[in-house]
Design a protein around this motif. Structure first.
Motif, PDB file in Angstrom:
ATOM      1  N   GLY A  10       0.820  -1.211   0.000  1.00  0.00           N
ATOM      2  CA  GLY A  10       0.000   0.000   0.000  1.00  0.00           C
ATOM      3  C   GLY A  10       0.854   1.260   0.000  1.00  0.00           C
ATOM      4  O   GLY A  10       0.579   2.210  -0.743  1.00  0.00           O
ATOM      5  N   ALA A  11       1.893   1.266   0.831  1.00  0.00           N
ATOM      6  CA  ALA A  11       2.793   2.422   0.878  1.00  0.00           C
ATOM      7  C   ALA A  11       3.537   2.580  -0.445  1.00  0.00           C
ATOM      8  O   ALA A  11       3.691   3.701  -0.956  1.00  0.00           O
ATOM      9  CB  ALA A  11       3.773   2.271   2.032  1.00  0.00           C
ATOM     10  N   LEU A  12       3.999   1.484  -1.012  1.00  0.00           N
ATOM     11  CA  LEU A  12       4.683   1.551  -2.304  1.00  0.00           C
ATOM     12  C   LEU A  12       3.729   2.003  -3.407  1.00  0.00           C
ATOM     13  O   LEU A  12       4.127   2.726  -4.317  1.00  0.00           O
ATOM     14  CB  LEU A  12       5.296   0.194  -2.653  1.00  0.00           C
ATOM     15  N   GLY A  13       2.470   1.580  -3.328  1.00  0.00           N
ATOM     16  CA  GLY A  13       1.477   1.992  -4.308  1.00  0.00           C
ATOM     17  C   GLY A  13       1.221   3.487  -4.263  1.00  0.00           C
ATOM     18  O   GLY A  13       1.052   4.127  -5.297  1.00  0.00           O
ATOM     19  N   LEU A  14       1.211   4.060  -3.066  1.00  0.00           N
ATOM     20  CA  LEU A  14       1.046   5.508  -2.954  1.00  0.00           C
ATOM     21  C   LEU A  14       2.239   6.244  -3.537  1.00  0.00           C
ATOM     22  O   LEU A  14       2.102   7.325  -4.105  1.00  0.00           O
ATOM     23  CB  LEU A  14       0.860   5.903  -1.488  1.00  0.00           C
ATOM     24  N   PHE A  15       3.413   5.674  -3.388  1.00  0.00           N
ATOM     25  CA  PHE A  15       4.632   6.328  -3.856  1.00  0.00           C
ATOM     26  C   PHE A  15       4.848   6.145  -5.358  1.00  0.00           C
ATOM     27  O   PHE A  15       5.197   7.087  -6.058  1.00  0.00           O
ATOM     28  CB  PHE A  15       5.837   5.801  -3.076  1.00  0.00           C
TER      29      PHE A  15
END
Length: 86
Positions: A10-15
């Motif tokens: 999820g964090a990588l997807g936001l980035f």
């Protein structure tokens, strides 16, 4: 996959955005499958032991950071279409 892996994705997807996170997911599953089969064949890991998925996500993230998106897309299309992609 545990919820730590989900939070990491999820964090990588936001980035990285939608198209890159799909590529990261596919690469991490491919690397995870290949290395896990190798670990099981060489009997380093047993079938009832857990193999963490987080390191495969991190490796796939570094691959997607340093290799251009079009190159990764071309290779993945060759793999998943069994070479029929032009």
């Amino acid at each position: 996959m545990g919820f730590g892996d989900v939070k990491l994705m999820g964090a990588l997807g936001l980035f990285f955005g939608l198209s890159n996170i799909i590529v990261i997911t596919l690469i991490s599953f491919l690397i995870g499958a290949i290395l896990s089969i190798g670990l099981l064949i060489t009997k380093v890991k047993k079938t009832d032991e857990y193999i963490p998925f987080g390191p495969f996500i991190v490796i796939a993230t570094f691959i997607s950071m340093y290799i251009p998106f079009e190159t990764i897309k071309f290779v993945l299309m060759k793999i998943f279409t069994l070479g029929m992609y032009n």
